[in-house]
Design a protein around this motif. Structure first.
Motif, mmCIF file in Angstrom:
data_model
loop_
_atom_site.group_PDB
_atom_site.id
_atom_site.type_symbol
_atom_site.label_atom_id
_atom_site.label_comp_id
_atom_site.label_asym_id
_atom_site.label_seq_id
_atom_site.Cartn_x
_atom_site.Cartn_y
_atom_site.Cartn_z
ATOM 1 N N VAL A 80 0.857 -1.186 0.000
ATOM 2 C CA VAL A 80 0.000 0.000 0.000
ATOM 3 C C VAL A 80 0.893 1.235 0.000
ATOM 4 C CG1 VAL A 80 -1.857 -1.174 1.256
ATOM 5 C CG2 VAL A 80 -0.153 0.152 2.526
ATOM 6 N N THR A 81 0.336 2.349 -0.427
ATOM 7 C CA THR A 81 1.052 3.622 -0.367
ATOM 8 C C THR A 81 0.577 4.393 0.854
ATOM 9 O OG1 THR A 81 1.265 3.723 -2.771
ATOM 10 C CG2 THR A 81 1.546 5.790 -1.568
ATOM 11 N N ALA A 82 1.507 4.714 1.714
ATOM 12 C CA ALA A 82 1.191 5.429 2.955
ATOM 13 C C ALA A 82 1.867 6.795 2.947
ATOM 14 C CB ALA A 82 1.652 4.626 4.166
ATOM 15 N N ALA A 83 1.188 7.767 3.518
ATOM 16 C CA ALA A 83 1.736 9.122 3.594
ATOM 17 C C ALA A 83 2.131 9.446 5.030
ATOM 18 C CB ALA A 83 0.713 10.133 3.093
ATOM 19 N N TYR A 84 3.166 10.257 5.143
ATOM 20 C CA TYR A 84 3.485 10.886 6.428
ATOM 21 C C TYR A 84 3.828 12.341 6.134
ATOM 22 C CZ TYR A 84 8.502 10.364 5.296
ATOM 23 O OH TYR A 84 9.736 10.440 4.706
ATOM 24 N N ALA A 85 4.005 13.129 7.162
ATOM 25 C CA ALA A 85 4.255 14.557 6.987
ATOM 26 C C ALA A 85 5.567 14.928 7.665
ATOM 27 C CB ALA A 85 3.100 15.380 7.572
ATOM 28 N N LEU A 86 6.284 15.883 7.072
ATOM 29 C CA LEU A 86 7.607 16.250 7.577
ATOM 30 C C LEU A 86 7.796 17.760 7.493
ATOM 31 C CD1 LEU A 86 10.382 14.975 8.528
ATOM 32 C CD2 LEU A 86 11.094 15.188 6.132
ATOM 33 N N ARG A 87 8.345 18.317 8.557
ATOM 34 C CA ARG A 87 8.713 19.736 8.538
ATOM 35 C C ARG A 87 9.800 19.977 9.566
ATOM 36 N NH1 ARG A 87 4.227 24.219 9.837
ATOM 37 N NH2 ARG A 87 4.522 23.404 11.949
ATOM 38 N N GLU A 88 10.923 20.496 9.109
ATOM 39 C CA GLU A 88 12.026 20.924 9.978
ATOM 40 C C GLU A 88 12.386 19.874 11.031
ATOM 41 O OE1 GLU A 88 10.710 24.614 11.574
ATOM 42 O OE2 GLU A 88 10.805 25.668 9.653
ATOM 43 N N GLY A 89 12.533 18.641 10.580
ATOM 44 C CA GLY A 89 12.984 17.589 11.482
ATOM 45 C C GLY A 89 11.892 16.934 12.306
ATOM 46 N N THR A 90 10.669 17.408 12.165
ATOM 47 C CA THR A 90 9.547 16.785 12.869
ATOM 48 C C THR A 90 8.680 16.035 11.874
ATOM 49 O OG1 THR A 90 9.465 18.450 14.616
ATOM 50 C CG2 THR A 90 7.457 17.189 14.221
ATOM 51 N N ALA A 91 8.426 14.769 12.158
ATOM 52 C CA ALA A 91 7.569 13.956 11.302
ATOM 53 C C ALA A 91 6.265 13.653 12.022
ATOM 54 C CB ALA A 91 8.263 12.649 10.931
ATOM 55 N N VAL A 92 5.196 13.647 11.270
ATOM 56 C CA VAL A 92 3.898 13.207 11.777
ATOM 57 C C VAL A 92 3.550 11.923 11.038
ATOM 58 C CG1 VAL A 92 1.443 13.746 11.989
ATOM 59 C CG2 VAL A 92 3.150 15.550 12.343
ATOM 60 N N VAL A 93 3.481 10.847 11.782
ATOM 61 C CA VAL A 93 3.205 9.527 11.222
ATOM 62 C C VAL A 93 1.856 9.059 11.755
ATOM 63 C CG1 VAL A 93 3.941 7.114 11.148
ATOM 64 C CG2 VAL A 93 5.647 8.941 11.012
#
Length: 383
Positions: A80-93
Motif C-alpha cells: 500500500v502507499t502510505a503518507a506521512y508529513a515532515l517539517r524541519e525535522g519533525t515527522a507526523v506519522v
C-alpha cells in the motif's frame, strides 16, 4: 448577543473531519464560505485539527508540513502507499495510513492475522528522511498485534520454540518463545517519539485492546479471548527478554491504543504517551492562532459522549476556554445536552440535522448544509 457580535471579529476555525463526508480542510472551507455570506469582512483563520487518528497527516499538511509517500506493507501483507508529513525535522506519522481499517476490502476483516509491519516501515522512512522527533498518531487500526509487526519492521526479532519468526498478527503471538529487541534501528535512541492517542486503555483485560476494540475489527468473542491471551503472553515474554518494565507497560494508559501498538511503542521505541489532540494542537501551531481569535469554531461529525473523552473538539474547547475565548461547535449530529456542552467549554453547538433531518442527505450534501449552518453562526455572533 450584541456584545458578542461586536467582539467576535477574528474567527478561528479548528475543526476535525466529518467522517465519511468532509475532511477537516473542507469543513473549514465551508464554514468560512457560510460566515462570509453574512459577514463578508470577518477575519477568518483555519487550523484543521486531528486527534492522532485518521486525518492526522492531512491536518499536518494543511498546517504547512510536506507530504511524503512511501510504499509499505498493508495490514493483510499487500503493498500500500502510505503518507506521512515532515517539517524541519519533525515527522507526523499516522499508523492508519499503513495499518488502518480503511485499507481492508469492504466486508473483509482479519482480527487475528492483520499486521502493523507497515507502520514500522513508515517510521523507518521518517528516520531515513532525517526526522529528529516523531509524532506517532495511532487510531483507526485494523490490527491487534501489540505493535509486534511494527517492531519487527524496525529490527526486532520474535521467534517461536523452533527458532522461526512468529507469523504476522496478534493470534500467532501465542506461539512466541523469545523476543530480541537488540536489533532495533539504533537511530530510535536519538529520536523523541510521542505516542498521540485519544484512548488510554491498557493492553489486555476487560478494558484492553481486544475486548474494547476487537469487535470493531471483526473479532468474534472467541477471537477476543484468543487475542487477549496472546497479547498477555507477548507482554510476559517481553518482560522476560527485556526486563520487568516491559510487563509493567502493559497496564500503562495508551498501551491498548490501536490494537496494542501503543504498547509496542512504549516498550520498544521509548515513546511517551500524550493525549493526541494536545500533541496535535502543539504541532499544528494552534496557540499562536488562538491568541488572535475572538471566537473559535470547532467540531466533528458527531458530537457525543465520546467527544468529551479526548476527541479534538473537547481539546480545542479546553484550550480556548483557558485563554478566555468563546467557542461554538459545528457537527453533523448532536447527541450532547446543553449542560454537557457547557462543561466542555462549548457555548452552543450547531448540527446539520437542525436544518436537514434526513441523515442520509446530511452525509451526501454535508458541504452546502454546513455553509447554511455557518450562516446561522454568523447571524448569532457576527452580524
Amino acid at each position: 448577543m450584541a456584545d458578542a457580535a461586536q467582539a467576535a471579529r477574528h474567527v478561528l476555525i479548528a475543526a476535525d473531519k466529518f467522517k465519511g463526508s468532509l475532511t477537516a480542510v473542507q469543513v473549514a472551507q465551508r464554514v468560512t464560505a457560510g460566515l462570509r455570506r453574512i459577514a463578508p469582512d470577518v477575519e477568518v483563520e483555519s487550523v484543521p485539527v486531528a486527534d492522532g487518528g485518521d486525518g492526522t497527516v492531512a491536518a499536518a499538511v494543511a498546517a504547512g508540513f510536506e507530504r511524503r509517500e512511501v510504499e509499505v506493507t498493508g495490514p493483510l501483507g499487500e503493498k500500500v502507499t502510505a503518507a506521512y508529513a515532515l517539517r524541519e525535522g519533525t515527522a507526523v506519522v499516522e499508523m492508519a495510513e499503513a495499518s488502518g481499517l480503511q485499507l481492508l476490502p469492504e466486508g473483509v476483516f482479519a482480527p487475528l492475522t492483520s499486521t502493523t509491519y507497515g507502520s514500522g516501515e513508515v517510521l523507518l522512512a521518517a528516520l531515513d528522511a532525517g526526522a529528529r522527533s516523531i509524532v506517532f498518531g495511532v487510531g483507526g487500526s485494523a490490527t491487534t498485534d501489540g505493535g509486534a509487526g511494527m517492531l519487527a519492521a524496525l529490527g526486532a526479532r520474535f521467534l517461536d520454540a523452533s527458532g522461526n519468526p512468529v507469523a504476522p498478527g496478534g493470534g500467532p503471538l501465542a506461539t512466541l518463545a523469545s523476543a530480541d529487541l537488540s536489533g532495533l534501528d539504533p537511530r530510535l535512541a536519538d529520536v523523541e517519539i510521542v505516542l498521540a492517542s485519544d484512548v488510554d486503555n491498557p493492553l489486555t483485560g476487560p478494558k484492553g485492546a481486544p475486548a474494547v476494540y476487537g469487535p470493531q475489527k471483526g473479532a468474534t468473542p472467541e477471537d477476543v479471548a484468543e487475542l487477549d491471551a496472546a497479547l498477555d503472553h507477548f507482554a510476559k515474554v517481553l518482560g522476560e527478554s527485556v526486563g520487568p518494565a516491559a510487563l509493567e507497560y502493559a497496564a500503562s494508559p495508551g498501551a491498548g491504543a490501536a490494537g496494542g501498538i501503543g504498547y509496542g511503542a512504549l516498550v520498544g521505541l521509548g515513546a511517551s504517551f500524550r493525549p493526541g489532540i494536545e500533541v496535535m494542537l502543539d504541532v499544528l501551531g494552534f496557540a499562536p492562532a488562538l491568541a488572535k481569535a475572538t471566537l473559535v469554531i470547532t467540531g466533528e461529525g458527531s458530537l457525543d459522549e465520546q467527544t468529551l473523552h479526548g476527541k479534538a473538539p473537547a481539546g480545542v474547547a479546553a484550550a480556548a476556554r483557558a485563554a478566555g475565548v468563546e467557542v461554538v461547535a459545528v457537527c453533523g449530529r448532536l447527541a450532547l445536552p446543553p449542560e454537557a456542552l457547557g462543561r466542555a467549554g462549548i457555548r452552543r453547538a450547531y448540527a446539520l440535522t437542525d436544518l436537514e433531518p434526513d441523515v442520509a442527505r446530511c452525509i451526501a450534501e454535508a458541504g452546502p448544509i454546513l455553509e447554511d449552518v455557518a450562516e446561522r453562526i454568523a447571524r448569532d455572533f457576527l452580524s
